[in-house]
Design a protein around this motif. Sequence first.
Motif, mmCIF file in Angstrom:
data_model
loop_
_atom_site.group_PDB
_atom_site.id
_atom_site.type_symbol
_atom_site.label_atom_id
_atom_site.label_comp_id
_atom_site.label_asym_id
_atom_site.label_seq_id
_atom_site.Cartn_x
_atom_site.Cartn_y
_atom_site.Cartn_z
ATOM 1 N N SER A 67 0.831 -1.143 -0.152
ATOM 2 C CA SER A 67 -0.160 -0.125 -0.009
ATOM 3 C C SER A 67 0.773 1.094 -0.089
ATOM 4 N N HIS A 69 3.901 1.418 -1.795
ATOM 5 C CA HIS A 69 4.863 1.412 -3.081
ATOM 6 C C HIS A 69 4.000 0.990 -4.380
ATOM 7 N N LYS A 70 4.195 2.117 -5.565
ATOM 8 C CA LYS A 70 3.511 1.874 -6.507
ATOM 9 C C LYS A 70 3.772 0.619 -7.541
ATOM 10 N N ASN A 71 5.059 0.312 -7.680
ATOM 11 C CA ASN A 71 5.573 -0.429 -8.702
ATOM 12 C C ASN A 71 6.510 -1.587 -8.090
ATOM 13 N N ARG A 280 -5.113 4.099 3.914
ATOM 14 C CA ARG A 280 -5.756 4.941 3.110
ATOM 15 C C ARG A 280 -6.335 5.919 3.970
ATOM 16 N N PRO A 286 0.728 6.533 -1.885
ATOM 17 C CA PRO A 286 1.833 5.424 -2.356
ATOM 18 C C PRO A 286 3.003 6.144 -3.059
ATOM 19 N N GLN A 287 4.232 5.815 -3.221
ATOM 20 C CA GLN A 287 5.246 6.268 -3.872
ATOM 21 C C GLN A 287 5.707 5.507 -4.868
#
Length: 287
Positions: A67, A69-71, A280, A286-287
Amino acid sequence: MQRRFNLSSHHSPVRATKSRFFAPRGWWFSQLPSADGNIGAAYAAAAAPDGYTLMMGAASTNAINPSLHKNLKFNAIKDFAPITNVASMPNVLVVGPQVTARSVRDFIQAAKTEKYSFASSGAGGSMHLSGELFKSMAQIPDFLHIPYKGGSAPVTDVMGGRVSAMFCNLPLCLQHIRAGKLQALGVTSSRRTPLLPEVPTIAESGVPGYEVEGWFGLFAPTGVPRPIIQRLNHEVVRILQDPKVKESLLAQGAEPIGDSPEAFAAFVKKEHDRWARTIREAGIAPQ
């Protein structure tokens, strides 16, 4: 036969005891660069599902990071087969000399009228999220989070009165609590810790249902045959029952667990969903 653990490089009591207790039993360890444990997790997720490459995961890698980190190059739920929860460790709510509260209830009451702050070792870590969950469940409208880089500096600033409080990893703050430099108000776990038996849980002190524990568990890549998962579970649970292993973990503030693959899988899913909701609601992007 050798088996490889890929451990993220953050400190844990499990990693601290690995060479003494696991290596002599034929387990071989590989430690990869950390990036919050994500590099090791991606490596383990992509490994052949033969039971020879395993990962010592944690609340961060398998419940929180998805939740934050995006990638990510792995799916924390789908790419791993849980083997057993190895150990858990609570945080402890501590305050410095400028805070006069000596109980969680008194702290909550004061925090609703005064400008209290809490420190952490970094945004998105267990110390930070412990505070965000506490803020939400205790209904404290203004409880400022102050992130640091690492754990030592925030401890120093809480002791020096520059920050009100901290949800500190127990091993990090234990010596300062015992020396009287920090006041422990409550532990985040569901049960009191043997290292501070006089300190109540936050749940029993005015925030029913509050529970946060750092945990460290063993995973295999998805696809490892069920008999291998069961054999690994049996071996690790047996090791955790060794009195010396128990003693070493407890001395560091961690409690050995050793549950079944099914119980651990259900626990990980519950943790994953809970922290996704907390992150959330706290407005952490998220980064």
